[in-house]
Design an enzyme around this catalytic site. Structure first.
Site, short mmCIF file in Angstrom:
data_model
loop_
_atom_site.label_atom_id
_atom_site.label_comp_id
_atom_site.label_asym_id
_atom_site.label_seq_id
_atom_site.Cartn_x
_atom_site.Cartn_y
_atom_site.Cartn_z
N ASP A 13 1.74 -1.96 16.46
CA ASP A 13 3.14 -2.64 16.66
C ASP A 13 3.98 -2.66 15.62
OD1 ASP A 13 1.78 -3.63 19.07
OD2 ASP A 13 0.78 -5.17 18.03
N LYS A 16 7.02 1.48 16.77
CA LYS A 16 6.92 2.93 17.13
C LYS A 16 7.78 3.31 18.24
CE LYS A 16 2.66 2.65 17.39
NZ LYS A 16 2.08 1.39 16.80
N GLY A 40 1.41 -1.06 23.55
CA GLY A 40 2.68 -1.64 23.97
C GLY A 40 3.82 -1.35 23.33
N HIS A 41 4.68 -0.70 23.97
CA HIS A 41 5.70 -0.28 23.04
C HIS A 41 6.87 -0.58 23.54
CE1 HIS A 41 3.15 3.54 21.76
NE2 HIS A 41 2.66 2.50 21.27
N GLN A 223 -1.24 3.00 18.66
CA GLN A 223 -2.07 2.34 17.89
C GLN A 223 -1.59 2.72 16.55
OE1 GLN A 223 -4.02 3.49 20.52
NE2 GLN A 223 -3.45 1.69 21.44
P1 GDP Z 1 4.88 -0.39 18.66
O1 GDP Z 1 3.80 -0.92 19.53
O2 GDP Z 1 4.77 -0.02 17.51
O3 GDP Z 1 5.87 0.25 19.57
O4 GDP Z 1 5.67 -1.87 18.65
P2 GDP Z 1 5.65 -2.96 19.41
O5 GDP Z 1 7.04 -2.70 20.55
O6 GDP Z 1 4.49 -3.60 20.10
O7 GDP Z 1 6.41 -4.40 18.68
C1 GDP Z 1 7.54 -3.89 17.91
C2 GDP Z 1 8.49 -5.36 17.97
O8 GDP Z 1 9.54 -5.18 17.10
C3 GDP Z 1 9.15 -5.02 19.34
O9 GDP Z 1 9.39 -6.28 19.90
C4 GDP Z 1 10.61 -4.34 18.82
O10 GDP Z 1 11.67 -4.70 19.88
C5 GDP Z 1 10.72 -4.97 17.52
N1 GDP Z 1 11.34 -4.43 16.65
C6 GDP Z 1 11.36 -3.02 16.53
N2 GDP Z 1 12.14 -2.62 15.45
C7 GDP Z 1 12.80 -3.93 14.85
C8 GDP Z 1 13.62 -4.16 13.82
O11 GDP Z 1 14.19 -3.30 13.29
N3 GDP Z 1 14.12 -5.34 13.64
C9 GDP Z 1 13.59 -6.52 14.57
N4 GDP Z 1 13.95 -7.63 14.52
N5 GDP Z 1 12.64 -6.21 15.51
C10 GDP Z 1 12.48 -4.69 15.85
P1 IMO Z 2 0.23 -0.14 19.74
O1 IMO Z 2 0.43 1.19 20.33
C1 IMO Z 2 -1.99 -3.55 18.05
C2 IMO Z 2 -6.06 -3.40 18.57
C3 IMO Z 2 -6.74 -4.48 19.44
C4 IMO Z 2 -7.99 -4.78 18.94
C5 IMO Z 2 -8.66 -3.32 18.39
C6 IMO Z 2 -9.36 -2.67 19.44
O2 IMO Z 2 1.13 -1.19 20.71
O3 IMO Z 2 0.81 -0.13 18.41
P2 IMO Z 2 -9.09 -1.74 22.07
O4 IMO Z 2 -8.66 -2.48 22.96
O5 IMO Z 2 -8.01 -0.57 21.53
O6 IMO Z 2 -10.25 -1.45 22.09
O7 IMO Z 2 -8.84 -3.04 20.80
O8 IMO Z 2 -7.59 -2.79 18.26
N1 IMO Z 2 -5.08 -2.41 19.29
C7 IMO Z 2 -3.70 -2.73 19.07
N2 IMO Z 2 -3.22 -3.66 18.19
N3 IMO Z 2 -1.27 -2.57 18.60
C8 IMO Z 2 -1.94 -1.85 19.52
O9 IMO Z 2 -0.95 -0.48 20.22
C9 IMO Z 2 -3.12 -1.83 19.72
N4 IMO Z 2 -4.06 -1.14 20.52
C10 IMO Z 2 -5.33 -1.52 20.26
O10 IMO Z 2 -5.90 -5.70 19.42
O11 IMO Z 2 -7.94 -5.43 17.57
MG MG Z 3 2.81 -2.50 20.43
#
Ligand code: GDP
Ligand code: IMO
Ligand code: MG
Length: 424
Positions: A13, A16, A40-41, A223
């Site tokens: 998270d 990415k 979850g991206h 991840q």
């Molecule tokens: P990912 O799994 O690495 O793609 O990240 P997620 O989407 O799960 O979580 C990142 C969160 O941060 C999302 O809600 C994005 O919209 C938000 N985000 C990403 N870059 C920035 C930033 O530079 N500033 C802020 N405020 N939010 C950001």
């Molecule tokens: P993105 O791509 C954050 C974490 C779960 C748990 C551990 C194992 O959005 O960064 P799993 O269901 O994979 O067997 O769970 O890994 N986990 C993540 N945490 N972002 C993710 O994906 C994750 N995918 C798995 O919360 O701790």
């Molecule tokens: Mg994510």
């Protein structure tokens, strides 16, 4: 001919999705190589929010070829739902291809994920309960059902009967759970196969050919490094290799194709699920970062644990991924926090200091983070587009972070939108 990899450097998270979306605008092909719908991206374009789980983030560009490689575990029920949702928002999914070797997440994987987590009780991993671990187990046990099988009804029916019979025995006799009606599963999954059949293609060949034709390729990590099955905080990890090296085995390309490896981090640290987190803030500052940063899981909605930036873990990521540069997101979230801290090393229980992430949780136990303090900032930086526009305290924070982890910071996120980034 660039072939970039984007990987997470913390516990997931890191944003990415946003970085991949920005770089995908300059790519012809975007490839996912591991993980499943545990990811979850989030991509934000002009206020429109897209939450992608299995579909590569390049999907928002009409002409980008989006590929799902052999190393991915694909839940066809969730995936077809994601395709429908994108189509309903006017996003074409015609350019999406899935490797026949990709493993299929079956309903018993999801059931077993939940049952084994319950069995672990207070020692649970805190998985996303998407069946990821059990699906990878079956892959290595060599009884997995693959994309190829899904689109061939006779093979699918036979494999569901053989594997499903064993899984039902485990579910009922070991865990006391409810068995699956294998005929109903066959019927349902045959339908998914029909929907997905036009999307099946050899991703290794497609990627190889794109590379030969001089196309720009982006490998999308899911991840992150500290969730890697070997180099993460085992056993509190996921079941795949989110490292840069995982891209090659998960796609079927040779390592010499890769030209650039970009790591993504937040300006602080977050984690969902259980497991160690040395710089965790279990206080009002941690709450403030969670609320300002909207730190709630994209996949499960769980509140994310929050803490200071940990240079020890990102240094580890720089090394194990061979990073060329870093993208630091969410610097904007640190406004009005007061004095900022970065963990530079860990003090071990015997009083010695280490700059390297320990290989076992038992060694991490009792380690104390050693912090360096930084002047905070109060300015709204979301409109800054050059490094020089940032308040001096922000600049100092980034320059020191860069020095501590030993990697150039090439991008800085100052907001969720694809335009809210500083490139250096
Ligand atoms: P990912 O799994 O690495 O793609 O990240 P997620 O989407 O799960 O979580 C990142 C969160 O941060 C999302 O809600 C994005 O919209 C938000 N985000 C990403 N870059 C920035 C930033 O530079 N500033 C802020 N405020 N939010 C950001
Ligand atoms: P993105 O791509 C954050 C974490 C779960 C748990 C551990 C194992 O959005 O960064 P799993 O269901 O994979 O067997 O769970 O890994 N986990 C993540 N945490 N972002 C993710 O994906 C994750 N995918 C798995 O919360 O701790
Ligand atoms: Mg994510």
């Amino acid at each position: 001919m660039p072939a970039n990899i984007v990987v997470g450097t913390q516990w997931g998270d890191e944003g990415k999705g946003k970085i991949i979306d920005i770089l995908a605008s300059r790519a012809d092909v975007v490839v996912r190589s591991q993980g499943g719908n545990n990811a979850g991206h989030t991509v934000v374009n002009n206020g429109e929010v897209y939450k992608l789980h299995l579909v590569p983030s390049g999907i928002l560009y009409k002409n980008t070829l989006c590929l799902i490689g052999a190393g991915v575990v694909l839940d066809p029920k969730d995936f077809t739902g994601e395709l429908r949702e994108l189509e309903s928002r006017g996003i074409s999914t015609d350019n999406l291809k899935i490797d026949p070797r990709a493993q299929i997440v079956m309903p018993w994987h999801i059931a077993l994920d939940g049952l084994s987590e319950s069995f672990r009780g207070s020692k649970d991993i805190g998985t996303t309960k998407r069946g990821i671990g059990p699906a990878y187990c079956d892959k290595y046990e060599r009884c997995g059902i693959r994309m190829y099988d899904l689109v061939h009804p006779d093979i699918l029916a036979e494999k569901i009967q053989s594997t499903g019979t064993l899984k039902n025995k485990i579910i009922t006799e070991v865990y006391g759970g409810e068995p699956f009606d294998l005929d109903a599963v066959t019927k349902e999954y045959t339908e998914y196969g029909k929907i997905l059949a036009p999307h099946m293609d050899d991703v290794s060949v497609l990627t190889f050919n794109a590379h030969k034709e001089g196309k720009t390729i982006m490998f999308e990590g899911a991840q992150a490094t500290l969730l890697d099955i070997d180099f993460g905080t085992y056993p509190y990890v996921t079941s795949s290799h989110p490292l840069s090296a995982g891209v090659c085995v998960g796609t079927g390309v040779g390592p010499k194709v890769i030209t650039n490896i970009i790591g993504v981090a937040k300006a602080y640290t977050t984690r969902v699920g259980k497991g160690p987190f040395p710089t965790e803030l279990d206080d009002e500052i941690g709450d403030r970062i969670r609320n300002t940063g909207g730190e709630f899981g994209t996949t499960t909605g769980r509140p994310r644990r929050t803490g200071w930036f940990d240079a020890v873990i990102v240094r580890h990521s720089v090394r194990v991924n061979g990073l060329d540069s870093l993208a630091i997101n969410k610097l904007d979230t640190l406004a009005n926090i007061g004095t900022l801290k970065i963990c530079v090393a860990y003090k071990k229980p015997d009083g010695t200091v280490t700059e390297h992430f320990p290989p076992a949780l038992e060694e991490l136990d009792g380690c104390e983070p050693i912090y360096e303090e930084f002047e905070g900032f109060t300015e709204d930086i979301s409109d800054c587009r050059t490094f020089e526009e940032l308040p001096e305290s922000c600049q100092k924070y980034i320059l020191r972070l860069e020095e501590l982890v030993g990697c150039h910071v090439g991008m800085i996120g100052v907001g969720p939108d694809r335009t809210q980034v500083i490139e250096r």
